[in-house]
Design a protein around this motif. Sequence first.
Motif, PDB file in Angstrom:
ATOM      1  N   LEU A 141     -18.629 -56.261 -16.106  1.00  0.00           N
ATOM      2  CA  LEU A 141     -18.486 -54.843 -15.821  1.00  0.00           C
ATOM      3  C   LEU A 141     -17.164 -54.593 -15.101  1.00  0.00           C
ATOM      4  CD1 LEU A 141     -22.092 -54.165 -14.495  1.00  0.00           C
ATOM      5  CD2 LEU A 141     -21.134 -53.202 -16.606  1.00  0.00           C
ATOM      6  N   ARG A 142     -16.635 -53.389 -15.180  1.00  0.00           N
ATOM      7  CA  ARG A 142     -15.410 -53.079 -14.454  1.00  0.00           C
ATOM      8  C   ARG A 142     -15.699 -53.109 -12.954  1.00  0.00           C
ATOM      9  NH1 ARG A 142     -13.658 -47.557 -16.885  1.00  0.00           N
ATOM     10  NH2 ARG A 142     -12.264 -47.495 -15.092  1.00  0.00           N
ATOM     11  N   PRO A 143     -14.770 -53.594 -12.154  1.00  0.00           N
ATOM     12  CA  PRO A 143     -15.015 -53.720 -10.714  1.00  0.00           C
ATOM     13  C   PRO A 143     -15.328 -52.404 -10.029  1.00  0.00           C
ATOM     14  CG  PRO A 143     -13.072 -54.971 -11.360  1.00  0.00           C
ATOM     15  CD  PRO A 143     -13.456 -54.145 -12.545  1.00  0.00           C
ATOM     16  N   ASP A 144     -14.821 -51.290 -10.593  1.00  0.00           N
ATOM     17  CA  ASP A 144     -15.030 -49.994  -9.945  1.00  0.00           C
ATOM     18  C   ASP A 144     -16.135 -49.180 -10.607  1.00  0.00           C
ATOM     19  OD1 ASP A 144     -13.710 -49.490 -12.313  1.00  0.00           O
ATOM     20  OD2 ASP A 144     -12.331 -47.989 -11.483  1.00  0.00           O
ATOM     21  N   VAL A 145     -17.002 -49.832 -11.370  1.00  0.00           N
ATOM     22  CA  VAL A 145     -18.081 -49.082 -12.006  1.00  0.00           C
ATOM     23  C   VAL A 145     -18.918 -48.385 -10.935  1.00  0.00           C
ATOM     24  CG1 VAL A 145     -19.705 -51.049 -12.036  1.00  0.00           C
ATOM     25  CG2 VAL A 145     -19.938 -49.202 -13.720  1.00  0.00           C
ATOM     26  N   ARG A 146     -19.242 -47.111 -11.191  1.00  0.00           N
ATOM     27  CA  ARG A 146     -20.028 -46.330 -10.244  1.00  0.00           C
ATOM     28  C   ARG A 146     -21.504 -46.405 -10.627  1.00  0.00           C
ATOM     29  NH1 ARG A 146     -15.196 -43.350 -11.095  1.00  0.00           N
ATOM     30  NH2 ARG A 146     -16.074 -42.698 -13.078  1.00  0.00           N
ATOM     31  N   ILE A 147     -22.341 -46.787  -9.669  1.00  0.00           N
ATOM     32  CA  ILE A 147     -23.779 -46.893  -9.924  1.00  0.00           C
ATOM     33  C   ILE A 147     -24.479 -45.825  -9.099  1.00  0.00           C
ATOM     34  CG2 ILE A 147     -25.810 -48.371  -9.896  1.00  0.00           C
ATOM     35  CD1 ILE A 147     -23.996 -50.777 -10.116  1.00  0.00           C
ATOM     36  N   GLU A 152     -24.092 -55.143 -27.022  1.00  0.00           N
ATOM     37  CA  GLU A 152     -23.028 -55.904 -27.688  1.00  0.00           C
ATOM     38  C   GLU A 152     -23.104 -55.753 -29.200  1.00  0.00           C
ATOM     39  OE1 GLU A 152     -23.882 -59.740 -26.124  1.00  0.00           O
ATOM     40  OE2 GLU A 152     -22.545 -59.515 -24.399  1.00  0.00           O
ATOM     41  N   SER A 153     -24.327 -55.785 -29.744  1.00  0.00           N
ATOM     42  CA  SER A 153     -24.474 -55.659 -31.196  1.00  0.00           C
ATOM     43  C   SER A 153     -24.068 -54.273 -31.674  1.00  0.00           C
ATOM     44  CB  SER A 153     -25.916 -55.967 -31.618  1.00  0.00           C
ATOM     45  OG  SER A 153     -26.807 -54.954 -31.176  1.00  0.00           O
ATOM     46  N   ALA A 154     -24.084 -53.295 -30.754  1.00  0.00           N
ATOM     47  CA  ALA A 154     -23.630 -51.945 -31.092  1.00  0.00           C
ATOM     48  C   ALA A 154     -22.123 -51.796 -30.900  1.00  0.00           C
ATOM     49  CB  ALA A 154     -24.356 -50.923 -30.225  1.00  0.00           C
ATOM     50  N   GLY A 155     -21.451 -52.875 -30.515  1.00  0.00           N
ATOM     51  CA  GLY A 155     -20.014 -52.845 -30.332  1.00  0.00           C
ATOM     52  C   GLY A 155     -19.573 -52.309 -28.991  1.00  0.00           C
ATOM     53  N   ILE A 156     -20.480 -52.322 -28.003  1.00  0.00           N
ATOM     54  CA  ILE A 156     -20.161 -51.791 -26.680  1.00  0.00           C
ATOM     55  C   ILE A 156     -19.667 -52.920 -25.778  1.00  0.00           C
ATOM     56  CG2 ILE A 156     -21.049 -50.610 -24.650  1.00  0.00           C
ATOM     57  CD1 ILE A 156     -20.926 -48.884 -27.167  1.00  0.00           C
ATOM     58  N   ASP A 157     -18.444 -52.789 -25.285  1.00  0.00           N
ATOM     59  CA  ASP A 157     -17.908 -53.711 -24.293  1.00  0.00           C
ATOM     60  C   ASP A 157     -18.418 -53.261 -22.923  1.00  0.00           C
ATOM     61  OD1 ASP A 157     -16.449 -55.284 -22.571  1.00  0.00           O
ATOM     62  OD2 ASP A 157     -14.482 -54.729 -23.386  1.00  0.00           O
ATOM     63  N   LEU A 158     -19.076 -54.135 -22.192  1.00  0.00           N
ATOM     64  CA  LEU A 158     -19.604 -53.753 -20.886  1.00  0.00           C
ATOM     65  C   LEU A 158     -18.514 -53.220 -19.972  1.00  0.00           C
ATOM     66  CD1 LEU A 158     -22.221 -56.561 -20.055  1.00  0.00           C
ATOM     67  CD2 LEU A 158     -22.567 -54.366 -21.196  1.00  0.00           C
ATOM     68  N   ALA A 159     -17.288 -53.687 -20.158  1.00  0.00           N
ATOM     69  CA  ALA A 159     -16.177 -53.237 -19.316  1.00  0.00           C
ATOM     70  C   ALA A 159     -15.800 -51.786 -19.590  1.00  0.00           C
ATOM     71  CB  ALA A 159     -14.961 -54.131 -19.526  1.00  0.00           C
ATOM     72  N   ALA A 160     -16.294 -51.217 -20.694  1.00  0.00           N
ATOM     73  CA  ALA A 160     -15.997 -49.823 -21.016  1.00  0.00           C
ATOM     74  C   ALA A 160     -16.922 -48.855 -20.288  1.00  0.00           C
ATOM     75  CB  ALA A 160     -16.107 -49.602 -22.524  1.00  0.00           C
ATOM     76  N   ILE A 161     -18.005 -49.369 -19.694  1.00  0.00           N
ATOM     77  CA  ILE A 161     -18.955 -48.510 -18.991  1.00  0.00           C
ATOM     78  C   ILE A 161     -18.343 -48.049 -17.670  1.00  0.00           C
ATOM     79  CG2 ILE A 161     -21.218 -48.441 -17.862  1.00  0.00           C
ATOM     80  CD1 ILE A 161     -22.147 -50.501 -19.972  1.00  0.00           C
ATOM     81  N   THR A 162     -18.249 -46.735 -17.493  1.00  0.00           N
ATOM     82  CA  THR A 162     -17.636 -46.190 -16.275  1.00  0.00           C
ATOM     83  C   THR A 162     -18.677 -45.886 -15.204  1.00  0.00           C
ATOM     84  OG1 THR A 162     -17.775 -43.917 -17.120  1.00  0.00           O
ATOM     85  CG2 THR A 162     -15.751 -45.161 -17.581  1.00  0.00           C
ATOM     86  N   ASP A 163     -19.896 -45.556 -15.649  1.00  0.00           N
ATOM     87  CA  ASP A 163     -20.940 -45.142 -14.712  1.00  0.00           C
ATOM     88  C   ASP A 163     -22.288 -45.707 -15.155  1.00  0.00           C
ATOM     89  OD1 ASP A 163     -19.717 -42.642 -12.960  1.00  0.00           O
ATOM     90  OD2 ASP A 163     -18.886 -42.714 -15.000  1.00  0.00           O
ATOM     91  N   ILE A 164     -23.142 -45.955 -14.189  1.00  0.00           N
ATOM     92  CA  ILE A 164     -24.521 -46.365 -14.453  1.00  0.00           C
ATOM     93  C   ILE A 164     -25.421 -45.480 -13.599  1.00  0.00           C
ATOM     94  CG2 ILE A 164     -26.213 -48.240 -14.336  1.00  0.00           C
ATOM     95  CD1 ILE A 164     -23.812 -50.204 -14.489  1.00  0.00           C
TER      96      ILE A 164
END
Length: 310
Positions: free
Chosen positions: A149-155, A115-127
């Motif tokens: 997180l986005r509902p369709d995030v791929r882990i 978050e402090s780096a300006g990253i919105d967790l919802a922007a993560i597409t893959d883990i």
Amino acid sequence: MSETTRNVQPVIANLGKESAGELVPSRYAVRVGDVDVVLISDGMLPLPTSTMSTNVNEADRNDWFDSRFLQRDMFDWALNIALVRSGDRLILIDSGVGDGFEYFTRAGRSVMRLESAGIDLAAITDIVITHMHMDHVGGLNVDGVKARLRPDVRIHVSAAEVEFWKAPDFSKTVMPETVPPALRKAAAKFVQLYGENIVPFHQTVQVATGVSARVTGGHTPGHSVVDIASNGEKLTFVGDAIFEVGFDNPEWQNGFEHEPEVAVDVRIALLNEAADTGALLAAAHIAFPSIGHIAKNGTGFRFVPVPWDY
């Protein structure tokens, strides 16, 4: 106490407070060809030094820790994660330890630092999860994280790793007695929360252009590393396959390794690979930011950190 000292002390005391920012940088970015990579510190884990060398005598272990000006009983183990941007894909590699562990009060910073780096967790597409130990999945288990997180995030987790944690075998590990129950609990919670998002793979998987994961085994049966390759440049995030003590002594076994003999072979193979190719290497438990080259050094290896680019 001099007047100068009195004037300086409050400033020094405030440097690490939230209002003044963090005392030590907690993220470091590099470019690998066209791919952006950011290493992020989740914090520090205090652990017994004995876990770093379960197959050697105490004197040899003490000699190594003495040579590093480290205590002989407990030491601070760095914990790093990574964030990778390739094209329109934003990929998180591991998630840190999360919360709920009273003995790990100096870690669990990953979400805050994203978050402090300006990253919105919802922007993560893959883990990509290198393996399902609690210091790699725990950040995802924190209350409220899944909803952000986005509902369709791929882990992406290896199929062997998912299968292993259905009935994990700790017979070859040498861990503090409080750790195995915590590992089981964290892995089970991770699967419960994210089972529908897990995309299992077998040997390799391409996550995005220039970003792939491959199974190595060793540390856990399904342990994986992540290769980032673009325009002739390469960086491999090796997860828990390599620890700092392993450069000088790659044959030393780690108490957290479920397949210690296999882990030694994996470690040596990865170190040889990096030394032969000149590729960059980063890891979960090498001192932050953990990025460097590997050089052969007699029967062992030498870690050559990259110069920080300010």
